[in-house]
Design a protein around this motif. Structure first.
Motif, PDB file in Angstrom:
ATOM      1  N   VAL A  19       0.830  -1.213   0.000  1.00 40.08           N
ATOM      2  CA  VAL A  19       0.000   0.000   0.000  1.00 40.08           C
ATOM      3  C   VAL A  19       0.863   1.262   0.000  1.00 40.08           C
ATOM      4  O   VAL A  19       0.522   2.262  -0.633  1.00 40.08           O
ATOM      5  N   SER A  20       1.996   1.210   0.701  1.00 38.31           N
ATOM      6  CA  SER A  20       2.844   2.405   0.817  1.00 38.31           C
ATOM      7  C   SER A  20       3.887   2.504  -0.290  1.00 38.31           C
ATOM      8  O   SER A  20       4.552   3.531  -0.429  1.00 38.31           O
ATOM      9  N   GLY A  21       4.052   1.423  -1.050  1.00 41.84           N
ATOM     10  CA  GLY A  21       5.023   1.442  -2.140  1.00 41.84           C
ATOM     11  C   GLY A  21       6.459   1.285  -1.683  1.00 41.84           C
ATOM     12  O   GLY A  21       7.385   1.801  -2.314  1.00 41.84           O
ATOM     13  N   ASN A  22       6.653   0.559  -0.575  1.00 41.45           N
ATOM     14  CA  ASN A  22       8.000   0.322  -0.057  1.00 41.45           C
ATOM     15  C   ASN A  22       8.346  -1.165  -0.127  1.00 41.45           C
ATOM     16  O   ASN A  22       7.458  -2.016  -0.173  1.00 41.45           O
ATOM     17  N   GLU A  23       9.640  -1.448  -0.107  1.00 41.67           N
ATOM     18  CA  GLU A  23      10.115  -2.832  -0.121  1.00 41.67           C
ATOM     19  C   GLU A  23      10.322  -3.304   1.315  1.00 41.67           C
ATOM     20  O   GLU A  23      11.021  -2.659   2.100  1.00 41.67           O
ATOM     21  N   SER A  24       9.708  -4.438   1.662  1.00 43.20           N
ATOM     22  CA  SER A  24       9.723  -4.878   3.062  1.00 43.20           C
ATOM     23  C   SER A  24      10.589  -6.103   3.335  1.00 43.20           C
ATOM     24  O   SER A  24      10.791  -6.465   4.493  1.00 43.20           O
ATOM     25  N   LEU A  25      11.103  -6.752   2.300  1.00 39.71           N
ATOM     26  CA  LEU A  25      11.735  -8.057   2.492  1.00 39.71           C
ATOM     27  C   LEU A  25      12.915  -8.010   3.459  1.00 39.71           C
ATOM     28  O   LEU A  25      13.046  -8.874   4.334  1.00 39.71           O
ATOM     29  N   GLN A  26      13.767  -7.003   3.337  1.00 35.63           N
ATOM     30  CA  GLN A  26      14.952  -6.949   4.204  1.00 35.63           C
ATOM     31  C   GLN A  26      14.566  -6.737   5.666  1.00 35.63           C
ATOM     32  O   GLN A  26      15.123  -7.381   6.562  1.00 35.63           O
ATOM     33  N   LEU A  27      13.611  -5.843   5.908  1.00 34.75           N
ATOM     34  CA  LEU A  27      13.152  -5.631   7.281  1.00 34.75           C
ATOM     35  C   LEU A  27      12.463  -6.888   7.806  1.00 34.75           C
ATOM     36  O   LEU A  27      12.656  -7.269   8.964  1.00 34.75           O
ATOM     37  N   GLU A  28      11.680  -7.510   6.954  1.00 36.55           N
ATOM     38  CA  GLU A  28      10.988  -8.745   7.340  1.00 36.55           C
ATOM     39  C   GLU A  28      11.984  -9.808   7.793  1.00 36.55           C
ATOM     40  O   GLU A  28      11.824 -10.418   8.861  1.00 36.55           O
ATOM     41  N   GLU A  29      13.014 -10.022   6.994  1.00 42.57           N
ATOM     42  CA  GLU A  29      14.027 -11.029   7.338  1.00 42.57           C
ATOM     43  C   GLU A  29      14.747 -10.656   8.627  1.00 42.57           C
ATOM     44  O   GLU A  29      15.038 -11.520   9.463  1.00 42.57           O
ATOM     45  N   ARG A  30      15.023  -9.373   8.779  1.00 40.78           N
ATOM     46  CA  ARG A  30      15.718  -8.900   9.983  1.00 40.78           C
ATOM     47  C   ARG A  30      14.863  -9.123  11.233  1.00 40.78           C
ATOM     48  O   ARG A  30      15.350  -9.596  12.269  1.00 40.78           O
ATOM     49  N   LEU A  31      13.590  -8.782  11.141  1.00 40.49           N
ATOM     50  CA  LEU A  31      12.714  -8.933  12.308  1.00 40.49           C
ATOM     51  C   LEU A  31      12.500 -10.402  12.665  1.00 40.49           C
ATOM     52  O   LEU A  31      12.513 -10.763  13.849  1.00 40.49           O
ATOM     53  N   VAL A  32      12.310 -11.238  11.667  1.00 43.99           N
ATOM     54  CA  VAL A  32      12.143 -12.673  11.936  1.00 43.99           C
ATOM     55  C   VAL A  32      13.394 -13.217  12.630  1.00 43.99           C
ATOM     56  O   VAL A  32      13.307 -14.011  13.576  1.00 43.99           O
ATOM     57  N   GLU A  33      14.551 -12.760  12.184  1.00 43.96           N
ATOM     58  CA  GLU A  33      15.807 -13.186  12.813  1.00 43.96           C
ATOM     59  C   GLU A  33      15.862 -12.734  14.275  1.00 43.96           C
ATOM     60  O   GLU A  33      16.213 -13.513  15.169  1.00 43.96           O
ATOM     61  N   ILE A  34      15.494 -11.479  14.522  1.00 41.53           N
ATOM     62  CA  ILE A  34      15.533 -10.943  15.890  1.00 41.53           C
ATOM     63  C   ILE A  34      14.537 -11.672  16.791  1.00 41.53           C
ATOM     64  O   ILE A  34      14.863 -12.072  17.911  1.00 41.53           O
ATOM     65  N   PHE A  35      13.316 -11.833  16.309  1.00 43.48           N
ATOM     66  CA  PHE A  35      12.284 -12.508  17.095  1.00 43.48           C
ATOM     67  C   PHE A  35      12.699 -13.942  17.436  1.00 43.48           C
ATOM     68  O   PHE A  35      12.298 -14.476  18.467  1.00 43.48           O
ATOM     69  N   SER A  36      13.485 -14.550  16.561  1.00 40.15           N
ATOM     70  CA  SER A  36      13.862 -15.959  16.733  1.00 40.15           C
ATOM     71  C   SER A  36      15.113 -16.147  17.582  1.00 40.15           C
ATOM     72  O   SER A  36      15.433 -17.275  17.980  1.00 40.15           O
ATOM     73  N   LYS A  37      15.821 -15.074  17.864  1.00 40.04           N
ATOM     74  CA  LYS A  37      17.086 -15.188  18.597  1.00 40.04           C
ATOM     75  C   LYS A  37      16.878 -15.617  20.042  1.00 40.04           C
ATOM     76  O   LYS A  37      15.856 -15.330  20.656  1.00 40.04           O
TER      77      LYS A  37
END
Length: 223
Positions: A19-37
């Motif tokens: 909706v905002s026209g931004n790329e989310s994949l890198q943040l998504e991968e980063r957050l999943v990594e952090i949440f999983s640590k």
């Protein structure tokens, strides 16, 4: 990482990005990594904030995703700690340190978890009266925070257009100002609905946030 949290996080980020026209994949991968640590909660918070600092386009989601981080801790991380950890002085200190963080979304996510446990469908009246206990004298803080939901419960039976329109005409308490529409949208349609998302896209003045948060809640509700 808790599966409900992961599903909600990815779906929400993806919708916000579209909706905002931004790329989310890198943040998504980063957050999943952090949440999983395997880290302490405050260490995760530090890395979480660093991630959002690096992707300012997603700043509107920081505090609702903090709620997800908290839910993930309750659902997943706490199992690795002492049985009474949430009663410990250490956790009390963490709660004090993070008291200004997050949003009222945390309560809704906790309620949805309870609905899953009891195998019942989330309903606004049940959330307000049975979970938040807004009618009880000792819970008047909750009453004031959720007063706009309480007095407008009938909106869940109408349409997204009506919900959005009404939200624009009333003075909503600060804690619920941004969350009123996605909360109402969820109780209007608790299952993930592309129709709801399309209507939010058409009628909401804050469509990126409303769509992302509705998507987060509805996906978290998947059982």
């Amino acid at each position: 990482m808790d599966n409900h949290v992961k599903t909600a996080l990815i779906a929400s980020l993806d919708k916000f990005a579209v909706v905002s026209g931004n790329e989310s994949l890198q943040l998504e991968e980063r957050l999943v990594e952090i949440f999983s640590k395997d880290l302490g909660f405050l260490e995760k918070v530090e890395e979480f904030d660093e991630a959002f600092n690096e992707y300012p386009a997603f700043e509107p989601l920081r505090e609702v995703f903090f709620d997800l981080l908290m839910i993930n801790f309750f659902a997943n991380d706490v199992k690795k700690l002492e049985e009474d950890y949430l009663e410990s002085d250490e956790w009390a200190d963490i709660e004090e340190e993070t008291i200004e963080r997050g949003t009222e979304l945390l309560n809704l996510l906790l309620y949805i978890n309870e609905c899953h446990d009891e195998r019942i469908k989330p309903e606004l009246g049940d959330f307000l009266k049975e979970f938040l206990l807004v009618e009880e004298d000792e819970f008047q803080d909750e009453f004031h925070i959720y007063e706009d939901l309480i007095s407008n419960q009938q909106l869940v039976e109408t349409s997204i257009e009506d919900i959005v329109s009404h939200a624009g005409m009333i003075e909503i308490a600060e804690e619920m100002e941004e969350l009123f529409v996605p909360f109402m949208a969820f109780f209007h349609q608790p299952k993930v609905s592309e129709e709801v998302i399309a209507d939010l896209n058409s009628f909401s003045a804050n469509k990126e946030f409303d769509i992302a948060v509705y998507t987060l809640i509805a996906n978290f509700n998947k059982n």
